[in-house]
Write an enzyme that holds these catalytic residues in place. Structure first.
Site, mmCIF file in Angstrom:
data_model
loop_
_atom_site.group_PDB
_atom_site.id
_atom_site.type_symbol
_atom_site.label_atom_id
_atom_site.label_comp_id
_atom_site.label_asym_id
_atom_site.label_seq_id
_atom_site.Cartn_x
_atom_site.Cartn_y
_atom_site.Cartn_z
ATOM 1 N N SER A 18 0.819 -1.218 0.000
ATOM 2 C CA SER A 18 0.000 0.000 0.000
ATOM 3 C C SER A 18 0.850 1.265 0.000
ATOM 4 C CB SER A 18 -0.938 -0.002 1.203
ATOM 5 O OG SER A 18 -0.170 0.122 2.380
ATOM 6 N N LYS A 40 0.565 -5.243 5.011
ATOM 7 C CA LYS A 40 0.953 -5.876 6.281
ATOM 8 C C LYS A 40 0.819 -4.916 7.458
ATOM 9 C CE LYS A 40 5.970 -5.451 5.796
ATOM 10 N NZ LYS A 40 7.224 -6.156 5.677
ATOM 11 N N GLY A 53 12.146 14.066 -0.625
ATOM 12 C CA GLY A 53 12.502 14.952 -1.733
ATOM 13 C C GLY A 53 11.324 15.346 -2.582
ATOM 14 N N GLY A 54 10.697 14.369 -3.215
ATOM 15 C CA GLY A 54 9.526 14.664 -4.018
ATOM 16 C C GLY A 54 9.424 13.811 -5.256
ATOM 17 N N GLU A 118 17.960 18.187 -6.743
ATOM 18 C CA GLU A 118 18.751 17.237 -5.955
ATOM 19 C C GLU A 118 19.920 16.748 -6.800
ATOM 20 O OE1 GLU A 118 16.361 14.273 -3.691
ATOM 21 O OE2 GLU A 118 14.666 15.470 -4.337
ATOM 22 N N HIS A 235 22.021 6.294 0.727
ATOM 23 C CA HIS A 235 21.747 7.732 0.790
ATOM 24 C C HIS A 235 22.897 8.382 1.546
ATOM 25 C CE1 HIS A 235 19.871 11.579 1.395
ATOM 26 N NE2 HIS A 235 18.903 11.217 0.564
ATOM 27 N N ARG A 281 24.260 10.794 -6.185
ATOM 28 C CA ARG A 281 24.245 10.229 -4.844
ATOM 29 C C ARG A 281 25.399 9.271 -4.539
ATOM 30 N NH1 ARG A 281 18.239 8.684 -3.380
ATOM 31 N NH2 ARG A 281 17.958 10.919 -3.263
ATOM 32 N N HIS A 342 19.398 2.816 1.354
ATOM 33 C CA HIS A 342 18.226 3.666 1.119
ATOM 34 C C HIS A 342 17.252 3.099 0.088
ATOM 35 C CE1 HIS A 342 15.936 7.361 0.699
ATOM 36 N NE2 HIS A 342 16.285 7.497 -0.562
ATOM 37 N N GLU A 366 9.287 -0.131 -6.178
ATOM 38 C CA GLU A 366 10.620 -0.583 -5.754
ATOM 39 C C GLU A 366 10.776 -2.105 -5.738
ATOM 40 O OE1 GLU A 366 12.022 1.491 -2.261
ATOM 41 O OE2 GLU A 366 13.864 0.318 -2.180
ATOM 42 N N ARG A 377 20.126 5.185 -9.107
ATOM 43 C CA ARG A 377 18.868 5.906 -9.351
ATOM 44 C C ARG A 377 19.042 7.408 -9.188
ATOM 45 N NH1 ARG A 377 14.746 7.656 -5.855
ATOM 46 N NH2 ARG A 377 16.102 6.947 -4.186
ATOM 47 N N LEU A 383 9.228 7.889 -7.051
ATOM 48 C CA LEU A 383 7.770 8.050 -6.973
ATOM 49 C C LEU A 383 7.189 8.137 -8.382
ATOM 50 C CD1 LEU A 383 7.287 10.506 -3.928
ATOM 51 C CD2 LEU A 383 7.253 8.024 -3.932
HETATM 52 C C1 SIN Z 1 15.698 12.552 -0.436
HETATM 53 O O1 SIN Z 1 14.810 13.337 -0.127
HETATM 54 O O2 SIN Z 1 16.884 12.813 -0.300
HETATM 55 C C2 SIN Z 1 15.328 11.195 -0.967
HETATM 56 C C3 SIN Z 1 14.735 11.303 -2.300
HETATM 57 C C4 SIN Z 1 14.920 10.022 -3.067
HETATM 58 O O3 SIN Z 1 15.378 9.030 -2.528
HETATM 59 O O4 SIN Z 1 14.627 10.022 -4.266
#
Ligand code: SIN
Length: 535
Positions: A18, A40, A53-54, A118, A235, A281, A342, A366, A377, A383
């Site tokens: 979900s 679950k 982040g978004g 980012e 991360h 990253r 992460h 994911e 990534r 998202l």
């Molecule tokens: C973050 O806000 O740093 C994570 C965003 C992400 O993992 O895409």
């Protein structure tokens, strides 16, 4: 009904999980038939909920789908599936626009959306909501729709024990339903796995420990191919203070000017990348790891003291409050951070229509590996991936999974034998093994890997076979799943003798053209076997 009997229900779409993919596919599938949504925990609780982040989408004036695609490919280090990237960035803008049209409120500035930036992005293209609580805002928005939709039946606090599969076709799942306080067999024309990843398997993670890769194990046990498991994205900045809980310090903070400093309060990113704190990253995480190792420290710091306090308190309200609870006023105090697991880039192999190799079984988000992220990534693409491939899973199911299915009798008989009650001793041993496995991969299959450590990890993982595991005992089953997942991550990391994207080997420090290929896993007569593929 006798408690030993299994309740049986029928549905058109069975959706497991979900998070954003699960909620989105449930809502969309309800246009075409009856939906059963299993989670679950509660429908509000998921890894998507914690996303900060978004959502990256090329809708700003100075941006384009081509530029977003280029950034995604550049970070993915040669392993992206180009068709998947194209689909994600193109359809992603449509999905995001639909959400906006339906009333989802992304944060705005005076001149339009307040796009964030980012690492690895060459444009400001990240839509965020409630400052840095984007996951919460989107999940709450979709949950309201799920709750009022009478075509969707929700089973909360319900644990899926197995998918019903003959290794060619999926017929639904066996679930322990909290509502029924019993096992339930769900016959479904289509099953969509949307359970999220498994980075909570690492003892140091930005994910809750419930993010344990259950869906990948369910798919694997049902005959689905799993790929790219060596690519675990770390991360760079997770809150790291002795005795305190780990939580994510969003990359968006570096997007607004946050600076990384070591214990002598010196900025160090210029030694590692021209893009400084906004390098991709993997580069930032490795730079921090290197600083920590060279200086023998457990963390570095993120410094925001030069930023306007109002920006910090408004745009990053949640982080400001969480740090305050740990005794730090981040308008004045530096934030102790270190890298942590992460995002699981690998998962159940799907094509761009979200189909797995098993008929009537689809996967998105994911838990799946469609190849959009390659070896690494791009921030805030996840998202977007959820929205695009959740819709595609439903579209495929509508087209390809029209027929009623009946779970074969032998599978129902097997399901009846599954015991939900384990001895205290078994539960205790499961919890101990879980700690052992999560520390093992954390310590030996982390940011920098080498053959010696990976072999040590494999040795620890295989030692678990010495206990007597019973395939009909739920706790033993969970332990076997943990063991399979940690094995796949470790063995894949050992096989890939090169450094690429999120996978870095100290003993093979360069990218190798020989490794422009993927490692695929499949269960074959009870044994995990690997093969290589170009896609
Ligand atoms: C973050 O806000 O740093 C994570 C965003 C992400 O993992 O895409």
């Amino acid at each position: 009904m006798n408690k030993k009997d299994i309740l049986e229900i029928k549905t058109d779409f069975l959706i497991i999980g979900s998070g954003l993919s699960g909620l989105y596919s449930a809502i969309y599938a309800s246009r075409f038939g009856k939906v059963t949504l299993i989670t679950k925990s509660s429908i509000q609780e998921s890894n998507s909920y914690w996303a900060q982040g978004g959502i990256a989408a090329a809708i700003n004036e100075d941006d384009s789908i081509e530029i977003h695609k280029k950034d995604t490919l550049s970070v993915g280090c040669g392993l992206n599936n180009q068709e998947a990237v194209n689909t994600m960035v193109t359809e992603g803008t449509e999905r995001v626009q639909e959400l906006i049209d339906q009333g989802m409120n992304f944060d705005r500035a005076e001149s339009g959306f307040d796009f964030g930036i980012e690492g690895g992005h060459s444009r400001r293209r990240i839509l965020h909501a409630l400052g840095n609580e984007t996951g919460k805002a989107v999940v709450d928005f979709l949950c309201k729709e799920v709750e009022r939709n009478n075509k969707i039946t929700i089973y909360e606090n319900s644990f899926v024990i197995d998918l019903f599969s003959d290794f060619k076709t999926c017929f639904g799942c066996l679930v322990f339903s909290d509502k029924e306080k019993n096992k339930v067999s769900i016959h479904s024309k289509a099953t969509i796995l949307a359970t999220g990843g498994g980075c909570g398997l690492y003892s140091q993670s930005s994910n809750p420990s419930s993010t344990s890769g259950d869906g990948i194990a369910l798919g694997l046990n049902a005959g689905a191919v799993v790929k790219d498991m060596e690519f675990i994205q770390f991360h760079p900045t997770v809150f790291s203070k002795e005795g305190a809980q780990n939580f994510l310090i969003s990359e968006a903070i570096r997007g607004e000017g946050g600076q990384l400093v070591n214990h002598s309060r010196t900025r160090f990113m210029e030694n590692y990348s021209k893009q400084l704190e906004l390098a991709p990253r993997d580069i930032v995480a490795r730079a921090i790891f290197n600083e920590m190792r060279t200086n023998g420290e457990k963390n570095v710091f993120l410094s925001l003291k030069h930023l306007k306090p109002s920006l910090i308190k408004n745009r990053f309200k949640n982080t400001f409050e969480l740090c305050l609870r740990e005794g730090l006023d981040i308008t004045k105090d530096d934030i102790p951070v270190s890298p942590a697991a992460h995002y699981m880039i690998g998962g159940i192999k799907t094509n761009t229509s979200s189909q797995t190799n098993i008929k009537n079984l689809y996967a998105c988000g994911e838990v799946a590996c469609v190849g959009a992220h390659g070896a690494n990534r791009l921030a805030s693409n996840s998202l977007l991936e959820c929205l695009v491939f959740a819709r595609r899973a439903v579209d495929s199911a509508v087209k390809l999974s029209k027929k009623e299915v009946k779970i074969p009798k032998n599978l129902i008989e097997k399901a009846k034998k599954c015991s939900l009650i384990s001895s205290d001793k078994k539960v205790e041993s499961y919890l101990n093994y879980r700690i052992l496995l999560s520390q093992t991969i954390n310590n030996y299959v982390g940011i920098l890997r080498n053959k010696k450590d990976l072999l040590l990890a494999l040795n620890e993982i295989s030692s678990i076979k010495r206990t007597n595991l019973d395939e009909f005992d739920l706790i033993d089953k969970r332990l076997m799943n943990l063991k399979s997942l940690t094995y796949l991550i470790t063995k894949s990391a050992l096989l890939r003798e090169e450094s690429r994207g999120a996978h870095i080997r100290e003993d093979f420090s360069n990218e190798s053209s020989k490794w422009l290929k993927h490692i695929n896993w499949k269960l074959n007569n009870g044994t995990l076997r690997f093969s290589y593929s170009k896609q």
